[in-house]
Design a protein around this motif. Structure first.
Motif, short mmCIF file in Angstrom:
data_model
loop_
_atom_site.label_atom_id
_atom_site.label_comp_id
_atom_site.label_asym_id
_atom_site.label_seq_id
_atom_site.Cartn_x
_atom_site.Cartn_y
_atom_site.Cartn_z
N SER A 94 -10.45 5.11 -4.21
CA SER A 94 -11.15 4.09 -3.42
C SER A 94 -12.66 4.27 -3.51
O SER A 94 -13.40 3.30 -3.71
CB SER A 94 -10.70 4.17 -1.95
N ILE A 97 -2.06 1.77 -3.07
CA ILE A 97 -1.06 2.80 -2.79
C ILE A 97 0.07 2.72 -3.80
O ILE A 97 0.53 3.76 -4.33
CB ILE A 97 -0.53 2.64 -1.35
N SER A 150 -5.24 -1.64 7.14
CA SER A 150 -5.68 -3.04 7.21
C SER A 150 -6.23 -3.37 8.59
O SER A 150 -7.23 -4.10 8.71
CB SER A 150 -4.51 -3.96 6.87
N ASN A 205 -6.07 -5.39 -0.63
CA ASN A 205 -5.56 -4.76 -1.85
C ASN A 205 -5.08 -3.33 -1.63
O ASN A 205 -4.69 -2.67 -2.59
CB ASN A 205 -6.63 -4.75 -2.93
N ILE A 206 -5.13 -2.84 -0.39
CA ILE A 206 -4.77 -1.44 -0.15
C ILE A 206 -3.32 -1.18 -0.49
O ILE A 206 -2.96 -0.08 -0.92
CB ILE A 206 -5.06 -1.06 1.33
N SER A 207 -2.44 -2.17 -0.33
CA SER A 207 -1.03 -1.98 -0.69
C SER A 207 -0.89 -1.80 -2.19
O SER A 207 -0.10 -0.95 -2.65
CB SER A 207 -0.19 -3.17 -0.21
N TYR A 208 -1.65 -2.58 -2.98
CA TYR A 208 -1.62 -2.41 -4.44
C TYR A 208 -2.20 -1.06 -4.84
O TYR A 208 -1.75 -0.44 -5.81
CB TYR A 208 -2.40 -3.53 -5.11
N GLN A 266 -8.52 -1.70 -9.41
CA GLN A 266 -9.15 -2.32 -8.26
C GLN A 266 -10.56 -2.83 -8.54
O GLN A 266 -11.04 -3.74 -7.87
CB GLN A 266 -9.21 -1.31 -7.10
N CYS A 273 4.51 4.49 3.97
CA CYS A 273 3.53 3.76 3.16
C CYS A 273 3.22 2.40 3.78
O CYS A 273 2.06 1.99 3.84
CB CYS A 273 4.06 3.58 1.74
N ALA A 274 4.27 1.71 4.25
CA ALA A 274 4.06 0.39 4.85
C ALA A 274 3.24 0.50 6.14
O ALA A 274 2.32 -0.30 6.38
CB ALA A 274 5.40 -0.28 5.13
N SER A 280 1.16 2.86 6.87
CA SER A 280 -0.20 3.23 6.48
C SER A 280 -1.00 2.00 6.06
O SER A 280 -2.17 1.86 6.42
CB SER A 280 -0.16 4.24 5.33
N VAL A 281 -0.34 1.10 5.31
CA VAL A 281 -1.02 -0.14 4.88
C VAL A 281 -1.40 -0.97 6.10
O VAL A 281 -2.52 -1.50 6.19
CB VAL A 281 -0.11 -0.94 3.94
#
Length: 329
Positions: free
Chosen positions: A123, A265, A311, A260-263, A206, A303-304, A306-307
């Motif tokens: 990031s 991860i 966000s 885009n944080i999900s992409y 990214q 993971c979900a 965390s996203v």
């Protein structure tokens, strides 16, 4: 019911930071609730019997039935879901691993630091490179440098992240020997050094969208009236660019990074496999191959969540930077 509806309407009608925060938290809680249900039910749609994966194809029906009973897989689906939710809220865990026989939370906690460090490095690297490229493009609008930088997102957006990783390994590791081919080094310095090439790979996916967004925002601010006034007042371009243009252009790009944080991860989990990093990604692929329901559910759920949390934090940060955005959430 009437009182709750009136309360919610009262919150919605109150245009205040408290109202905005309450609605943001409600949205986040609703998403997490849907994720919990989806993680539990979707994994059971996938064909395959975890008992057969553990015992082997030549296992007897009696042995399979006994393992089903010990794992609770012979219970009705609703009862399995109830136990799943209770265990999640009481222990923060999705159960014991079928393949490793230990707590899912312990497995994830053991692998998480490397993955989190890789995400942070990627990031930071993506933001720094995007900032430099977007600034050069915006300050050299319609010149050769601007055209070259604008071609970069067009070419790189279609490149799969694992393919980029393989190319970087081939040229920077095998041929030039600048970075290790894979694995994680010892100590902080060794870890950072070994994760540099994977971080570049993840950031590569990214950078194009961030450059495109930040360049467009900077051009819009550069052409605004207040920037023209500042230039007419004799304020140096460097001061205008750093204190005014970048500050007013960063917010939309920050929100884009949150989207885009999900992409980011997901790309990190794939890159871990390419570089042989023992993080969450390698654990996930091993759990999938062994049909380990609890571990797959735990990784997907963490993971979900965390996203959603990241966000939400970016959404709150954007509101603090520019309270005018609260009406657009």
């Amino acid at each position: 019911m009437i009182k709750s509806n009136s309360l919610f309407k009262k919150i919605a009608d109150n245009d205040s930071p408290r109202r905005w925060l309450v609605l943001a938290l409600i949205r986040a809680a609703a998403v997490i609730t849907c994720v919990v249900a989806a993680v539990f039910f979707l994994i059971r749609i996938v064909p395959g019997d975890p008992a057969k994966m553990i015992l082997g194809e030549h296992s007897t029906p009696e042995a399979i039935q006994a393992l089903h009973h010990s794992l609770g897989l012979d219970l009705p689906l609703w009862e399995q879901f109830t136990r799943f939710v209770q265990n999640l809220f009481t222990h923060g865990d999705t159960g014991a691993s079928i393949a490793w026989g230990t707590s899912t939370r312990e497995l994830i906690t053991e692998r998480a630091p490397v993955t989190l460090l890789l995400i942070v490095m990627a990031s930071v690297l993506a933001i720094l490179v995007a900032l430099v490229l977007a600034t050069l493009a915006a300050t050299n609008k319609d010149r050769l440098l601007d055209h070259l930088i604008r071609i970069f997102p067009t070419i790189t957006l279609g490149m799969p992240v694992f393919w980029v990783g393989l190319l970087l390994i081939l040229f920077l590791s095998v041929r030039l020997g600048w970075f290790p081919v894979g694995g994680v080094g010892e100590g902080l310095a060794g870890t950072l050094y070994s994760l540099t090439l994977p971080a570049i790979t993840v950031a590569f996916s990214q950078i194009p969208t961030l450059v495109r967004s930040l360049r467009a925002q900077m051009l819009e601010v550069l052409e605004s009236d207040f920037v023209v006034t500042l230039k007419a007042a004799g304020i140096p371009n460097r001061v205008i660019l750093t204190k005014h243009v970048l500050r007013n252009s960063a917010l939309p790009t920050l929100m884009l990074l949150g989207v885009n944080i999900s992409y980011l991860i997901g790309g990190t989990l794939v890159v871990e496999q390419v570089f042989g990093i023992k993080g969450i990604g390698s654990l996930l692929f091993s759990a999938i191959s062994k049909r380990d329901f609890p571990v797959i559910q735990g990784i997907a759920l963490y993971c979900a969540i965390s996203v959603v949390i990241i966000s939400l934090l970016i959404e709150i940060s954007s509101w603090l930077l520019d309270p005018r955005t609260k009406g657009k959430q």
